[in-house]
Design an enzyme around this catalytic site. Structure first.
Site, mmCIF file in Angstrom:
data_model
loop_
_atom_site.group_PDB
_atom_site.id
_atom_site.type_symbol
_atom_site.label_atom_id
_atom_site.label_comp_id
_atom_site.label_asym_id
_atom_site.label_seq_id
_atom_site.Cartn_x
_atom_site.Cartn_y
_atom_site.Cartn_z
ATOM 1 N N ARG A 238 0.855 -1.186 0.000
ATOM 2 C CA ARG A 238 0.000 0.000 0.000
ATOM 3 C C ARG A 238 0.896 1.242 0.000
ATOM 4 O O ARG A 238 1.915 1.287 0.686
ATOM 5 C CB ARG A 238 -0.909 0.023 1.236
ATOM 6 N N GLU A 267 -4.324 7.091 -5.252
ATOM 7 C CA GLU A 267 -4.531 6.327 -6.491
ATOM 8 C C GLU A 267 -5.881 6.686 -7.097
ATOM 9 O O GLU A 267 -6.846 6.835 -6.338
ATOM 10 C CB GLU A 267 -4.469 4.826 -6.195
ATOM 11 N N HIS A 286 -1.108 -0.177 -9.909
ATOM 12 C CA HIS A 286 -1.697 -1.124 -8.945
ATOM 13 C C HIS A 286 -2.260 -2.365 -9.653
ATOM 14 O O HIS A 286 -3.467 -2.610 -9.650
ATOM 15 C CB HIS A 286 -2.782 -0.447 -8.086
ATOM 16 N N SER A 289 -2.372 -7.884 -8.441
ATOM 17 C CA SER A 289 -3.207 -9.087 -8.546
ATOM 18 C C SER A 289 -3.798 -9.221 -9.952
ATOM 19 O O SER A 289 -4.675 -10.052 -10.184
ATOM 20 C CB SER A 289 -4.339 -9.011 -7.519
HETATM 21 C C1 DGY Z 1 -5.268 -6.553 -2.830
HETATM 22 O O1 DGY Z 1 -6.037 -7.496 -3.097
HETATM 23 O O2 DGY Z 1 -5.146 -6.103 -1.707
HETATM 24 C C2 DGY Z 1 -4.512 -5.989 -3.995
HETATM 25 O O3 DGY Z 1 -3.572 -5.053 -3.587
HETATM 26 C C3 DGY Z 1 -5.478 -5.334 -4.941
HETATM 27 O O4 DGY Z 1 -5.994 -4.233 -4.239
#
Ligand code: DGY
Length: 324
Positions: A238, A267, A286, A289
């Site tokens: 983060r 963001e 970002h 994932s």
């Molecule tokens: C999460 O799942 O926390 C990833 O950082 C996507 O926000």
């Protein structure tokens, strides 16, 4: 019992919508843009559950949702939850843990390799037709193999990064975590290290700790002053874990060699953010994932949590702080 009413505040695959529709009456935002706050507040006023990503869950939002039982996050992180308020108001909150570990670990390695080996600059160099027979010393990078990797936050993603570093790149891996992980140390041959010592000795520092009151601006001016001038900082957790002003200062004044970032204090990143003009930083939007299959599995898991919670039952991924 009446079918619960839920709101899906983010565009998700139709197949997952259909699954939710088998159990609940749902409405959805359905656009690729972020839902405006008034629209969200309006839509959740009669809902038992809401599924969303990254939106702050606080008194203001909950005041507009008197029937709400569950907030289902489509993410592993849940720093958008005001846990105290949710606990007091008896609202369940869930996340999607365990799904993205390898996907994020892969991206962390992408950031390490791109930052150290100047892969992004080298690509632009070729595409801008600058490649000649003269050897370009500006593209000389820094070795990743056999260097020291310091991981801050040794959870599942940290372990997946350590595994890649140790087995794939012969790196010397050290880590700092609130609790020591003897099993991981033994299995992977990595060493626990005090925070300051890790900051001072690592060639690459990877941040993978969750954002909490204790980790806000964990990396600040003081920490940058302690880092090796040849160090590279990688942040895929983060943005607020790093004081961005201190990071900009460190990058602009060669206090460190570079950085690889997937996350930012704000963001999407502002067009006036100095980071987008600094050459020795890789800036990703970002996407830790962000593979189709991982995202699909996260949405599916968030849907399971949503359905269960909207019936007032304990969902599988209730976040630990909200377990009674
Ligand atoms: C999460 O799942 O926390 C990833 O950082 C996507 O926000």
């Amino acid at each position: 019992m009446n079918r619960p009413k839920v709101y899906i505040a983010r565009k998700i695959p139709y197949e997952v919508e259909e699954y939710i529709g088998k159990f609940c009456d749902y409405e959805k935002w359905g656009k690729n843009t972020e839902i405006p706050q008034d629209e969200l507040f309006n839509r959740i006023s009669d809902k038992d559950g809401v599924m969303l990503y990254g939106i702050k869950i606080d008194e203001a939002l909950l005041d507009h949702a008197p029937k709400l039982k569950i907030v289902s996050n489509i993410s592993a992180g849940y720093n958008n939850f005001n846990l105290e308020v949710m606990k007091r108001r008896n609202i369940m909150g869930t996340n999607t843990p365990g799904i993205l570990n390898d996907t994020v670990a892969d991206l962390v390695f992408g950031l390490i390799l791109c930052s150290a080996r100047k892969i992004v600059q080298a690509d632009s160099y070729v595409k801008n037709c600058n490649w000649t027979h003269e050897y370009n010393l500006n593209l000389l990078g820094k070795d990743v193999h056999h260097s020291t990797l310091g991981i801050i936050g040794m959870g599942n993603i940290g372990t997946a990064v350590a595994k890649r570093a140790k087995l794939g790149f012969d790196m010397n891996v050290i880590y700092y975590n609130r609790n020591r992980k003897p099993e991981v140390e033994k299995n992977l041959g990595i060493q626990y290290c005090e925070f300051e010592s890790l900051i001072k000795t690592s060639d690459f520092i990877v941040l993978l700790t969750p954002l909490t009151k204790d980790t806000y601006h964990l990396i600040d001016f003081k920490e940058f002053a302690m880092m090796k001038k040849s160090a590279i900082l990688i942040n895929a957790s983060r943005g607020q874990i790093v004081n961005e002003e201190a990071l900009v200062d460190a990058l602009q004044n060669q206090k460190i060699l570079g950085a690889g970032l997937d996350v930012y204090e704000t963001e999407p990143i502002g067009t006036d953010n100095p980071l987008i003009k600094i050459p020795n930083v890789i800036t990703l939007p970002h996407i830790g994932s962000g593979t189709s299959s991982t995202l699909y599995n996260m949405v599916k898991t968030a849907a399971l949590n949503l359905v269960k919670g909207s019936y007032g039952e304990i969902p599988p991924n209730l976040v630990p702080e909200l377990i009674k």
